[in-house]
Design an enzyme around this catalytic site. Structure first.
Site, PDB file in Angstrom:
ATOM      1  N   ALA A   1     -71.171 -16.826 -85.614  1.00  0.00           N
ATOM      2  CA  ALA A   1     -71.692 -16.102 -84.448  1.00  0.00           C
ATOM      3  C   ALA A   1     -72.651 -15.003 -84.884  1.00  0.00           C
ATOM      4  O   ALA A   1     -72.544 -14.462 -85.977  1.00  0.00           O
ATOM      5  CB  ALA A   1     -70.545 -15.461 -83.658  1.00  0.00           C
TER       6      ALA A   1
ATOM      7  N   THR B   1     -63.783 -12.439 -79.282  1.00  0.00           N
ATOM      8  CA  THR B   1     -63.728 -10.975 -79.366  1.00  0.00           C
ATOM      9  C   THR B   1     -63.071 -10.356 -78.128  1.00  0.00           C
ATOM     10  O   THR B   1     -63.104 -10.949 -77.039  1.00  0.00           O
ATOM     11  CB  THR B   1     -65.171 -10.431 -79.485  1.00  0.00           C
ATOM     12  OG1 THR B   1     -65.155  -9.014 -79.335  1.00  0.00           O
ATOM     13  CG2 THR B   1     -66.095 -11.001 -78.405  1.00  0.00           C
ATOM     14  N   ASP B   2     -62.549  -9.157 -78.301  1.00  0.00           N
ATOM     15  CA  ASP B   2     -61.991  -8.439 -77.145  1.00  0.00           C
ATOM     16  C   ASP B   2     -63.101  -7.886 -76.240  1.00  0.00           C
ATOM     17  O   ASP B   2     -62.833  -7.453 -75.113  1.00  0.00           O
ATOM     18  CB  ASP B   2     -61.066  -7.294 -77.600  1.00  0.00           C
ATOM     19  CG  ASP B   2     -61.747  -6.232 -78.450  1.00  0.00           C
ATOM     20  OD1 ASP B   2     -62.949  -6.379 -78.761  1.00  0.00           O
ATOM     21  OD2 ASP B   2     -61.078  -5.253 -78.820  1.00  0.00           O
ATOM     22  N   GLU B   3     -64.353  -7.907 -76.722  1.00  0.00           N
ATOM     23  CA  GLU B   3     -65.445  -7.323 -75.925  1.00  0.00           C
ATOM     24  C   GLU B   3     -65.710  -8.113 -74.652  1.00  0.00           C
ATOM     25  O   GLU B   3     -66.362  -7.600 -73.739  1.00  0.00           O
ATOM     26  CB  GLU B   3     -66.729  -7.222 -76.757  1.00  0.00           C
ATOM     27  CG  GLU B   3     -66.560  -6.319 -77.944  1.00  0.00           C
ATOM     28  CD  GLU B   3     -67.854  -5.754 -78.492  1.00  0.00           C
ATOM     29  OE1 GLU B   3     -68.895  -5.863 -77.836  1.00  0.00           O
ATOM     30  OE2 GLU B   3     -67.796  -5.196 -79.598  1.00  0.00           O
TER      31      GLU B   3
ATOM     32  N   TYR C   1     -74.439  -9.480 -76.385  1.00  0.00           N
ATOM     33  CA  TYR C   1     -73.488 -10.077 -77.344  1.00  0.00           C
ATOM     34  C   TYR C   1     -72.212 -10.520 -76.645  1.00  0.00           C
ATOM     35  O   TYR C   1     -71.801 -11.682 -76.742  1.00  0.00           O
ATOM     36  CB  TYR C   1     -73.154  -9.060 -78.462  1.00  0.00           C
ATOM     37  CG  TYR C   1     -71.873  -9.422 -79.197  1.00  0.00           C
ATOM     38  CD1 TYR C   1     -71.792 -10.593 -79.936  1.00  0.00           C
ATOM     39  CD2 TYR C   1     -70.742  -8.604 -79.121  1.00  0.00           C
ATOM     40  CE1 TYR C   1     -70.612 -10.952 -80.592  1.00  0.00           C
ATOM     41  CE2 TYR C   1     -69.565  -8.950 -79.765  1.00  0.00           C
ATOM     42  CZ  TYR C   1     -69.507 -10.122 -80.499  1.00  0.00           C
ATOM     43  OH  TYR C   1     -68.333 -10.476 -81.125  1.00  0.00           O
TER      44      TYR C   1
ATOM     45  N   LYS D   1     -70.573 -14.293 -75.988  1.00  0.00           N
ATOM     46  CA  LYS D   1     -69.235 -14.717 -76.437  1.00  0.00           C
ATOM     47  C   LYS D   1     -68.389 -15.145 -75.235  1.00  0.00           C
ATOM     48  O   LYS D   1     -67.636 -16.123 -75.316  1.00  0.00           O
ATOM     49  CB  LYS D   1     -68.535 -13.596 -77.217  1.00  0.00           C
ATOM     50  CG  LYS D   1     -69.115 -13.302 -78.582  1.00  0.00           C
ATOM     51  CD  LYS D   1     -69.055 -14.476 -79.555  1.00  0.00           C
ATOM     52  CE  LYS D   1     -67.660 -14.720 -80.109  1.00  0.00           C
ATOM     53  NZ  LYS D   1     -67.674 -15.811 -81.140  1.00  0.00           N
TER      54      LYS D   1
ATOM     55  N   PRO E   1     -74.812   8.580 -88.414  1.00  0.00           N
ATOM     56  CA  PRO E   1     -75.280   8.587 -87.019  1.00  0.00           C
ATOM     57  C   PRO E   1     -74.205   8.197 -86.019  1.00  0.00           C
ATOM     58  O   PRO E   1     -73.953   7.020 -85.775  1.00  0.00           O
ATOM     59  CB  PRO E   1     -76.400   7.536 -87.039  1.00  0.00           C
ATOM     60  CG  PRO E   1     -75.995   6.587 -88.119  1.00  0.00           C
ATOM     61  CD  PRO E   1     -75.210   7.361 -89.123  1.00  0.00           C
TER      62      PRO E   1
ATOM     63  N   PRO F   1     -77.141   1.867 -75.400  1.00  0.00           N
ATOM     64  CA  PRO F   1     -77.163   1.529 -73.959  1.00  0.00           C
ATOM     65  C   PRO F   1     -75.969   0.636 -73.606  1.00  0.00           C
ATOM     66  O   PRO F   1     -75.621  -0.266 -74.366  1.00  0.00           O
ATOM     67  CB  PRO F   1     -78.477   0.742 -73.788  1.00  0.00           C
ATOM     68  CG  PRO F   1     -79.271   0.978 -75.032  1.00  0.00           C
ATOM     69  CD  PRO F   1     -78.319   1.369 -76.120  1.00  0.00           C
TER      70      PRO F   1
HETATM   71  O1  DAU Z   1     -64.248  -5.364 -80.600  1.00  0.00           O
HETATM   72  C1  DAU Z   1     -64.613  -6.414 -81.449  1.00  0.00           C
HETATM   73  C2  DAU Z   1     -66.052  -6.263 -81.813  1.00  0.00           C
HETATM   74  O2  DAU Z   1     -66.159  -5.164 -82.691  1.00  0.00           O
HETATM   75  C3  DAU Z   1     -66.651  -7.513 -82.434  1.00  0.00           C
HETATM   76  O3  DAU Z   1     -66.627  -8.558 -81.508  1.00  0.00           O
HETATM   77  C4  DAU Z   1     -68.106  -7.232 -82.842  1.00  0.00           C
HETATM   78  O4  DAU Z   1     -68.644  -8.363 -83.475  1.00  0.00           O
HETATM   79  C5  DAU Z   1     -68.136  -6.058 -83.772  1.00  0.00           C
HETATM   80  O5  DAU Z   1     -69.479  -5.755 -84.121  1.00  0.00           O
HETATM   81  C6  DAU Z   1     -67.453  -4.843 -83.148  1.00  0.00           C
HETATM   82  O6  DAU Z   1     -68.252  -4.292 -82.072  1.00  0.00           O
HETATM   83  P1  DAU Z   1     -68.508  -2.723 -81.936  1.00  0.00           P
HETATM   84  O7  DAU Z   1     -69.742  -2.522 -81.171  1.00  0.00           O
HETATM   85  O8  DAU Z   1     -67.275  -2.021 -81.474  1.00  0.00           O
HETATM   86  O9  DAU Z   1     -68.692  -2.381 -83.516  1.00  0.00           O
HETATM   87  P2  DAU Z   1     -69.694  -1.402 -84.290  1.00  0.00           P
HETATM   88  O10 DAU Z   1     -69.219  -1.349 -85.703  1.00  0.00           O
HETATM   89  O11 DAU Z   1     -71.112  -1.737 -84.047  1.00  0.00           O
HETATM   90  O12 DAU Z   1     -69.418   0.001 -83.598  1.00  0.00           O
HETATM   91  C7  DAU Z   1     -68.134   0.560 -83.534  1.00  0.00           C
HETATM   92  C8  DAU Z   1     -68.245   1.827 -82.715  1.00  0.00           C
HETATM   93  O13 DAU Z   1     -69.023   2.781 -83.445  1.00  0.00           O
HETATM   94  C9  DAU Z   1     -68.967   1.646 -81.397  1.00  0.00           C
HETATM   95  O14 DAU Z   1     -68.379   2.487 -80.415  1.00  0.00           O
HETATM   96  C10 DAU Z   1     -70.394   2.108 -81.672  1.00  0.00           C
HETATM   97  C11 DAU Z   1     -70.187   3.173 -82.726  1.00  0.00           C
HETATM   98  N1  DAU Z   1     -71.298   3.316 -83.708  1.00  0.00           N
HETATM   99  C12 DAU Z   1     -71.717   2.221 -84.366  1.00  0.00           C
HETATM  100  C13 DAU Z   1     -72.750   2.293 -85.272  1.00  0.00           C
HETATM  101  C14 DAU Z   1     -73.236   1.080 -86.012  1.00  0.00           C
HETATM  102  C15 DAU Z   1     -71.860   4.576 -83.949  1.00  0.00           C
HETATM  103  O15 DAU Z   1     -71.438   5.591 -83.364  1.00  0.00           O
HETATM  104  N2  DAU Z   1     -72.869   4.656 -84.864  1.00  0.00           N
HETATM  105  C16 DAU Z   1     -73.366   3.570 -85.511  1.00  0.00           C
HETATM  106  O16 DAU Z   1     -74.325   3.720 -86.314  1.00  0.00           O
END
Ligand code: DAU
Length: 329
Positions: free
Chosen positions: A54, A101-103, A127, A131, A182, A260
């Site tokens: 995916a 995913t739970d999303e 995304y 899914k 960030p 967003p």
């Molecule tokens: O919940 C399961 C999902 O978790 C999976 O299906 C996705 O494939 C996986 O990418 C993940 O999604 P998130 O959007 O929750 O994961 P991410 O690591 O991108 O971000 C985690 C949290 O951190 C989210 O609230 C956004 C925040 N974040 C993320 C990044 C990359 C930040 O604050 N700063 C960042 O630079």
């Protein structure tokens, strides 16, 4: 038979542990390539599919949604069609396990109960919508064609080999090279973190003993805000690799413009898989996170191989134009 397109997030370096295993064969290819997928089913008499393939990063789905529709929707459809054709007159048991995913359930408020398998779908990003679409296709192939399908919906994973676009590895690597950490918006969004090996163990459990046609939620029962996670990473690094100039990595935390459509909270009720199949996570979060930070510190070769031009292009696209906010929310 490991079919992988080796897109930006894939690497043969991730397969070193199994490269000499005679039970593992790697094939570079795309799940959207119907002729290839059909040939694999026929030539290898495939009876079990574990569909992990995916596009998975929410921010990338915002800047470029097309790839998500292609891989997640069309790719899943292609695999389902190949399985349907190949298993039409099956004499032995077959299983198609779809990793999701739970999303797909959307966002929770602070006091809402955790997602169960009967929570209505309400995806908020391209995304999660892609899914959700693939989950519906899998369900439909089970109902309409009697395909022996199973679906798992898991919470946020972390651990070794995770591509450093996701929160935890991004923060570890940015901290070490002295870049800002960030945090989107106020950083009080909540995720339910699960160590990757616990997720793998849950998938094996469902494959082994899950009831065909069912869906199973998988989660760590470990809800934390993003700020808590980033703070913990900084504390671990302060202990394991103190900054030469002194001070804490926490000083690098920077609030930036929010994502967003950012989902405020995810939480998984894993009661069904626990009660029916006896699965529960084996890794405590503190241990898993410390193990993960140590892994990134010890695997500089892997990190260097990932820090390519393509990676820098993504970081520039996603972060360069994201204004810093003052952190007062
Ligand atoms: O919940 C399961 C999902 O978790 C999976 O299906 C996705 O494939 C996986 O990418 C993940 O999604 P998130 O959007 O929750 O994961 P991410 O690591 O991108 O971000 C985690 C949290 O951190 C989210 O609230 C956004 C925040 N974040 C993320 C990044 C990359 C930040 O604050 N700063 C960042 O630079």
């Amino acid at each position: 038979m490991n079919l992988d397109a080796l897109t930006y997030a894939g690497s043969l370096n991730n397969l070193r542990e199994v490269q000499d295993n005679p039970r593992h064969t790697f094939l570079r290819g795309d799940i959207c390539d119907a002729a290839l997928v059909r040939r694999i089913f026929a030539e290898h008499a495939i009876r079990t599919v574990v569909h992990f393939a995916a596009e998975s990063h929410v921010d990338r789905s915002i800047t470029g949604p097309a790839a998500f529709i292609q891989t997640n929707v069309v790719g899943t459809f292609t695999l389902l069609e190949a399985a349907r054709e190949s298993w039409a007159n099956r004499s032995k048991p077959c299983r198609f396990l779809h990793v999701s995913t739970d999303e797909v359930y959307g966002a929770l408020g602070p006091d809402d109960p955790a997602f169960t398998e009967s929570t209505p779908y309400a995806p908020n990003s391209p995304y999660s919508a892609s899914k959700a679409s693939s989950d519906h296709l899998v369900r439909a192939y089970g109902r309409t064609y009697g395909l022996p399908v199973l679906t798992t919906n898991c919470s946020n994973n972390y651990g070794p080999y995770q591509y450093p676009e996701k929160l935890i590895p991004l923060m570890i690597l940015n901290a070490l090279i002295g870049k800002p950490l960030p945090v989107y918006g106020d950083g009080r969004q909540v995720r339910d973190w699960l160590y990757v090996e616990d997720h793998c163990d849950a998938i094996l459990t469902v494959l082994d003993r899950g009831r065909v046609g069912e869906t199973y939620n998988i989660g760590g029962g470990n809800e934390q805000t993003n700020l808590e996670i980033v703070g913990r990473i900084c504390d671990l690094l302060d202990r394991l690799q103190p900054k030469q100039a002194g001070g804490s990595y926490r000083e690098q935390i920077t609030h930036v413009q929010d994502r967003p459509g950012h989902d405020r909270r995810y939480a998984i009720d894993a009661g069904k898989i626990r009660a029916e199949l006896g699965w529960q996570p084996a890794h405590a979060f503190d241990d898993g996170l410390a193990q993960t930070v140590r892994w990134y510190l010890a695997n500089q070769d892997w990190v260097n191989s990932i820090m390519s031009e393509r990676y820098s292009e993504w970081i520039a696209l996603n972060y360069a134009k994201r204004p810093t906010t003052d952190g007062n929310f």
